[in-house]
Write a protein that holds these residues in place. Structure first.
Motif, PDB file in Angstrom:
ATOM      1  N   ALA A  60       0.748  -1.516  -0.478  1.00  9.53           N
ATOM      2  CA  ALA A  60      -0.186   0.443   0.222  1.00  9.53           C
ATOM      3  C   ALA A  60       1.165   1.274   0.257  1.00  9.53           C
ATOM      4  O   ALA A  60       2.247   1.155   0.344  1.00  9.53           O
ATOM      5  CB  ALA A  60      -1.081   0.012   1.377  1.00  9.53           C
ATOM      6  N   ASP A  61       0.001   2.886   0.076  1.00  8.81           N
ATOM      7  CA  ASP A  61       1.502   4.013  -0.338  1.00  8.81           C
ATOM      8  C   ASP A  61      -0.045   4.485   0.986  1.00  8.81           C
ATOM      9  O   ASP A  61      -1.138   4.471   1.090  1.00  8.81           O
ATOM     10  CB  ASP A  61       1.705   4.113  -1.172  1.00  8.81           C
ATOM     11  N   THR A  62       0.300   5.535   0.649  1.00  8.84           N
ATOM     12  CA  THR A  62      -0.004   6.505   2.177  1.00  8.84           C
ATOM     13  C   THR A  62       0.318   7.531   0.691  1.00  8.84           C
ATOM     14  O   THR A  62       1.460   8.407   1.071  1.00  8.84           O
ATOM     15  CB  THR A  62       0.406   6.846   3.033  1.00  8.84           C
ATOM     16  N   PRO A  63      -0.455   8.376   0.244  1.00  8.83           N
ATOM     17  CA  PRO A  63      -0.229  10.072  -0.423  1.00  8.83           C
ATOM     18  C   PRO A  63      -0.579  11.185   0.081  1.00  8.83           C
ATOM     19  O   PRO A  63      -1.246  10.798   1.043  1.00  8.83           O
ATOM     20  CB  PRO A  63      -1.456   9.514  -2.089  1.00  8.83           C
ATOM     21  N   THR A  64       0.450  12.116  -0.161  1.00  9.04           N
ATOM     22  CA  THR A  64      -0.410  13.209  -0.368  1.00  9.04           C
ATOM     23  C   THR A  64      -0.274  13.957  -1.665  1.00  9.04           C
ATOM     24  O   THR A  64       0.104  13.824  -2.233  1.00  9.04           O
ATOM     25  CB  THR A  64       0.878  14.231   0.592  1.00  9.04           C
ATOM     26  N   TRP A  65      -1.057  14.821  -2.249  1.00 10.80           N
ATOM     27  CA  TRP A  65      -1.962  15.724  -2.292  1.00 10.80           C
ATOM     28  C   TRP A  65      -1.717  16.957  -2.773  1.00 10.80           C
ATOM     29  O   TRP A  65      -1.493  17.609  -1.479  1.00 10.80           O
ATOM     30  CB  TRP A  65      -3.491  15.965  -3.063  1.00 10.80           C
ATOM     31  N   VAL A  66      -0.673  17.815  -3.821  1.00 12.13           N
ATOM     32  CA  VAL A  66      -0.011  18.583  -3.534  1.00 12.13           C
ATOM     33  C   VAL A  66      -1.266  19.765  -5.319  1.00 12.13           C
ATOM     34  O   VAL A  66      -1.334  19.069  -5.869  1.00 12.13           O
ATOM     35  CB  VAL A  66       1.094  19.156  -4.926  1.00 12.13           C
ATOM     36  N   ILE A  67      -1.808  20.876  -4.197  1.00  9.47           N
ATOM     37  CA  ILE A  67      -3.211  21.228  -5.343  1.00  9.47           C
ATOM     38  C   ILE A  67      -2.713  22.446  -5.568  1.00  9.47           C
ATOM     39  O   ILE A  67      -2.010  23.318  -4.717  1.00  9.47           O
ATOM     40  CB  ILE A  67      -4.103  20.695  -4.705  1.00  9.47           C
ATOM     41  N   ARG A  68      -2.551  23.127  -6.963  1.00 10.22           N
ATOM     42  CA  ARG A  68      -2.005  24.179  -7.652  1.00 10.22           C
ATOM     43  C   ARG A  68      -2.929  24.772  -8.564  1.00 10.22           C
ATOM     44  O   ARG A  68      -3.296  24.354  -9.104  1.00 10.22           O
ATOM     45  CB  ARG A  68      -1.053  23.963  -8.662  1.00 10.22           C
ATOM     46  N   SER A  69      -3.659  25.404  -8.314  1.00  8.81           N
ATOM     47  CA  SER A  69      -4.089  25.973  -8.804  1.00  8.81           C
ATOM     48  C   SER A  69      -3.720  28.271  -9.714  1.00  8.81           C
ATOM     49  O   SER A  69      -2.590  28.463  -9.166  1.00  8.81           O
ATOM     50  CB  SER A  69      -5.383  27.112  -7.815  1.00  8.81           C
ATOM     51  N   SER A  70      -4.535  28.073 -10.589  1.00  6.14           N
ATOM     52  CA  SER A  70      -3.843  29.195 -11.642  1.00  6.14           C
ATOM     53  C   SER A  70      -3.977  30.869 -10.763  1.00  6.14           C
ATOM     54  O   SER A  70      -3.103  31.039 -11.363  1.00  6.14           O
ATOM     55  CB  SER A  70      -5.178  28.587 -12.689  1.00  6.14           C
ATOM     56  N   GLU A  71      -4.707  30.887  -9.904  1.00  6.25           N
ATOM     57  CA  GLU A  71      -4.373  31.680  -8.242  1.00  6.25           C
ATOM     58  C   GLU A  71      -3.011  31.703  -8.013  1.00  6.25           C
ATOM     59  O   GLU A  71      -3.231  32.438  -6.918  1.00  6.25           O
ATOM     60  CB  GLU A  71      -5.465  32.051  -7.632  1.00  6.25           C
ATOM     61  N   SER A  72      -2.162  31.474  -8.591  1.00  9.86           N
ATOM     62  CA  SER A  72      -0.632  30.652  -7.529  1.00  9.86           C
ATOM     63  C   SER A  72      -1.132  30.087  -6.112  1.00  9.86           C
ATOM     64  O   SER A  72      -0.344  30.724  -5.303  1.00  9.86           O
ATOM     65  CB  SER A  72       0.506  32.442  -7.816  1.00  9.86           C
ATOM     66  N   ARG A  73      -1.875  29.659  -6.287  1.00  8.59           N
ATOM     67  CA  ARG A  73      -2.143  28.623  -4.728  1.00  8.59           C
ATOM     68  C   ARG A  73      -1.395  27.379  -4.579  1.00  8.59           C
ATOM     69  O   ARG A  73      -1.858  26.765  -5.620  1.00  8.59           O
ATOM     70  CB  ARG A  73      -3.682  28.741  -4.333  1.00  8.59           C
ATOM     71  N   THR A  74      -0.722  26.647  -3.927  1.00 12.84           N
ATOM     72  CA  THR A  74      -0.813  25.476  -3.472  1.00 12.84           C
ATOM     73  C   THR A  74      -1.110  25.158  -2.435  1.00 12.84           C
ATOM     74  O   THR A  74      -1.263  25.781  -0.956  1.00 12.84           O
ATOM     75  CB  THR A  74       0.939  25.319  -3.372  1.00 12.84           C
ATOM     76  N   ILE A  75      -1.870  23.729  -2.422  1.00 13.70           N
ATOM     77  CA  ILE A  75      -2.739  23.620  -1.701  1.00 13.70           C
ATOM     78  C   ILE A  75      -2.627  21.829  -1.598  1.00 13.70           C
ATOM     79  O   ILE A  75      -2.189  21.064  -1.886  1.00 13.70           O
ATOM     80  CB  ILE A  75      -4.237  23.166  -1.875  1.00 13.70           C
ATOM     81  N   LEU A  76      -1.536  21.465  -0.164  1.00 15.92           N
ATOM     82  CA  LEU A  76      -1.116  20.048   0.235  1.00 15.92           C
ATOM     83  C   LEU A  76      -2.205  19.243   1.114  1.00 15.92           C
ATOM     84  O   LEU A  76      -2.755  19.732   2.655  1.00 15.92           O
ATOM     85  CB  LEU A  76      -0.347  19.975   1.207  1.00 15.92           C
ATOM     86  N   ALA A  77      -3.102  18.216   0.962  1.00 16.07           N
ATOM     87  CA  ALA A  77      -3.890  17.411   2.053  1.00 16.07           C
ATOM     88  C   ALA A  77      -3.546  16.376   1.794  1.00 16.07           C
ATOM     89  O   ALA A  77      -2.810  15.019   0.512  1.00 16.07           O
ATOM     90  CB  ALA A  77      -5.264  17.133   0.618  1.00 16.07           C
ATOM     91  N   GLY A  78      -3.176  15.836   2.470  1.00 20.08           N
ATOM     92  CA  GLY A  78      -2.506  14.797   3.527  1.00 20.08           C
ATOM     93  C   GLY A  78      -2.838  14.022   4.419  1.00 20.08           C
ATOM     94  O   GLY A  78      -3.978  13.936   5.225  1.00 20.08           O
ATOM     95  N   THR A  79      -1.625  13.014   4.995  1.00 13.66           N
ATOM     96  CA  THR A  79      -2.439  12.393   6.382  1.00 13.66           C
ATOM     97  C   THR A  79      -1.427  13.149   7.678  1.00 13.66           C
ATOM     98  O   THR A  79      -1.849  12.298   8.259  1.00 13.66           O
ATOM     99  CB  THR A  79      -1.640  10.871   5.919  1.00 13.66           C
ATOM    100  N   GLY A  80      -0.364  13.488   7.205  1.00 15.03           N
ATOM    101  CA  GLY A  80      -0.036  14.167   8.652  1.00 15.03           C
ATOM    102  C   GLY A  80       1.241  13.589   9.238  1.00 15.03           C
ATOM    103  O   GLY A  80       1.297  13.666  10.216  1.00 15.03           O
TER     104      GLY A  80
END
Length: 110
Positions: A60-80
């Protein structure tokens, strides 16, 4: 061990990063009440990424998602990673160095 898969939906990009990847346990240990035949019948699509046929151990794996918007925002959605949390007995809560790896490839100002 810093691998990614990415997709773009409109003006937003999503990159999947593997925080942790490894062996968990044999199928009979993961879901003891599941019949052995169920696992055997599904090995063709589980192997080689989620099942090691020679040993019968599942991965298995534990992912973290890097979300980048066109508004120059970076969001990390993960497991901590590295935070106090309940961890599966099969893998515990290893310090994977994920934050350092992520910092090397992702900066908040990007």
């Amino acid at each position: 061990m810093f691998s990614t898969n990415s997709v773009r939906l409109g003006d937003v990009g999503f990159a999947r990063t593997a925080e942790w990847r490894g062996a968990i346990a044999r199928a009979s240990e993961i879901v003891p009440e599941a019949p052995e035949r169920m696992w055997r019948d599904n090995v063709p699509w589980l192997s080689p990424h989620l099942h090691d046929s020679p040993t019968g151990v599942h991965r298995a794996d534990t992912p973290t998602w890097v979300i980048r918007s066109s508004e120059s925002r970076t969001i990390l959605a993960g497991t901590g990673n590295d935070e106090e949390r309940a961890c599966p007995p099969a893998r515990g809560c290893p310090d994977t160095g994920f934050r350092d790896n992520l910092a090397a490839g992702t900066r908040p100002e990007q």
